[in-house]
Design an enzyme around this catalytic site. Structure first.
Site, PDB file in Angstrom:
ATOM      1  N   CYS A 115     -18.063   4.886 -33.880  1.00  0.00           N
ATOM      2  CA  CYS A 115     -18.456   3.647 -34.556  1.00  0.00           C
ATOM      3  C   CYS A 115     -19.750   3.786 -35.356  1.00  0.00           C
ATOM      4  O   CYS A 115     -20.059   2.923 -36.184  1.00  0.00           O
ATOM      5  CB  CYS A 115     -18.607   2.523 -33.541  1.00  0.00           C
ATOM      6  SG  CYS A 115     -17.084   2.178 -32.620  1.00  0.00           S
ATOM      7  N   HIS A 255     -23.036  -3.352 -36.018  1.00  0.00           N
ATOM      8  CA  HIS A 255     -21.647  -2.986 -35.712  1.00  0.00           C
ATOM      9  C   HIS A 255     -20.983  -4.158 -35.020  1.00  0.00           C
ATOM     10  O   HIS A 255     -21.559  -4.784 -34.122  1.00  0.00           O
ATOM     11  CB  HIS A 255     -21.648  -1.744 -34.817  1.00  0.00           C
ATOM     12  CG  HIS A 255     -20.317  -1.410 -34.232  1.00  0.00           C
ATOM     13  ND1 HIS A 255     -19.160  -1.377 -34.982  1.00  0.00           N
ATOM     14  CD2 HIS A 255     -19.952  -1.089 -32.960  1.00  0.00           C
ATOM     15  CE1 HIS A 255     -18.147  -1.064 -34.211  1.00  0.00           C
ATOM     16  NE2 HIS A 255     -18.598  -0.879 -32.975  1.00  0.00           N
ATOM     17  N   ASN A 286     -13.248  -5.268 -33.806  1.00  0.00           N
ATOM     18  CA  ASN A 286     -14.008  -4.018 -33.887  1.00  0.00           C
ATOM     19  C   ASN A 286     -13.185  -2.997 -34.677  1.00  0.00           C
ATOM     20  O   ASN A 286     -12.149  -2.532 -34.207  1.00  0.00           O
ATOM     21  CB  ASN A 286     -14.290  -3.511 -32.470  1.00  0.00           C
ATOM     22  CG  ASN A 286     -15.090  -2.219 -32.440  1.00  0.00           C
ATOM     23  OD1 ASN A 286     -15.260  -1.550 -33.457  1.00  0.00           O
ATOM     24  ND2 ASN A 286     -15.580  -1.864 -31.265  1.00  0.00           N
TER      25      ASN A 286
END
Length: 331
Positions: A115, A255, A286
């Site tokens: 990520c 994020h 996500n």
């Protein structure tokens, strides 16, 4: 020697058309819209179709970023692609995107920092540009997480979606100057967030498939603790490196892991209103490496960023990896 300052001069994003809602997930696993939303802040996420792949989604985001930059595909001389869901283990997804774009003059490289991949790629692009090695670098972050998500595991399947983002980094033109980047990693915690099978340590077999070892496995509570602490420290290091104060930050783009992590990060910024912490988690879930880039692109399109405004990006992912980058709007 010319004083080069790397800047993001164009951004782009791509989200698949198919929407997976919390109500859809209620039909798939033992969960509810209320349970998902209160714990994650998510209402929807996007899913790529069976004929959509990381390379294709990345290429669409890339074309949008190149157009936004005012450059042409022929002017791109390096392509960096951040992904943990490549089309193949090899060849690289970057090479596939190069072919889709027709960027015949560009070198190509994949980056795997989960990520945090978008920030790792920005750091490399900044170094390449400011050293004079390259003029115009295309950064792409793309993920088809639905391909490694177990839709029988309610602890993970509610979290992830598909999508892509991109930006063009150059030392020329108007854009967002990349003032500082800080990155980190901790391999001792590697098993907290992992896809166990598919590599050389545990090659694909009937047993690994039957054991669901090709899906995302996550120790959620432990990941949460690390994520908040690591992202906070990276943000502070970035601010200190730029020799500015927290009061000088206009926006934080974290994020989009889940709302609890985002809110915990927001509380670390005592002088920044919650409205200045940009969120897309409710719409897209996500999307791993692509999430920061998607949010940054939407922020640029929704807000008229003024000269001198500063944007702080931060991310955390498997590895463990984490980082932050400080951008400043410049004409």
């Amino acid at each position: 020697m010319m004083n080069r300052v790397a800047r993001i001069r164009g951004t782009g994003a791509y989200l698949p058309e198919k929407v997976l809602t919390n109500q859809d997930l209620e039909q798939m696993v033992d969960t509810s819209d209320e349970w998902i939303f209160t714990r994650t802040g998510m209402k929807e996420r996007r899913l790529a179709g069976p004929d959509e792949f990381t390379s294709g989604m990345g290429a669409k985001a890339a074309l949008a970023a190149i157009e936004d930059s005012g450059l042409t595909v022929d002017e791109i001389d390096f392509i960096l692609v951040a992904t943990l869901t490549p089309d193949y283990i090899f060849p690289s997804t970057a090479c596939l995107i190069q072919q889709l774009l027709g960027a015949k003059k560009a070198a190509s490289l994949d980056i795997q920092a989960a990520c945090t991949g978008y920030l790792y790629a920005l750091s490399l692009a900044k170094s390449f540009i400011e050293s004079g090695a390259y003029r115009h670098i295309l950064v792409v972050a793309a993920e088809k997480l639905s391909s490694i998500t177990n839709y029988k595991d309610r602890s993970t399947c509610v979290l992830f979606g598909d999508g892509a983002s991109a930006c063009v980094v150059s030392s020329e033109g108007e854009g967002l100057a990349i003032q500082s980047v800080r990155l980190g990693s901790d391999g001792e915690q590697a098993e907290l967030l992992i896809q166990p099978a598919g590599g050389c340590r545990l090659p694909a077999s009937a047993e690994t498939v039957a054991g669901d070892q090709h899906y995302i496995k996550m120790a959620g509570n432990e990941v949460f603790k690390h994520a908040v602490r690591r992202m906070e420290s990276a943000c502070k290091e970035c601010i200190d490196a730029a020799q500015i104060d927290e009061l000088d930050i206009s926006w934080v783009v974290p994020h989009q892991a889940n709302i609890r992590i985002i809110d915990a990060i927001a509380k670390r910024f005592k002088h920044l209103s919650p409205e200045r912490v940009y969120k897309t988690v409710q719409k897209y879930g996500n999307t791993s490496a692509s999430s920061v880039g998607i949010a940054l692109h939407e922020l640029r399109k929704e807000q008229s960023l003024q000269e001198g405004e500063r944007i702080l990006l931060t991310a955390f992912g498997a590895g463990l990896t984490w980082g932050a980058a400080l951008l400043q709007a410049q004409r």
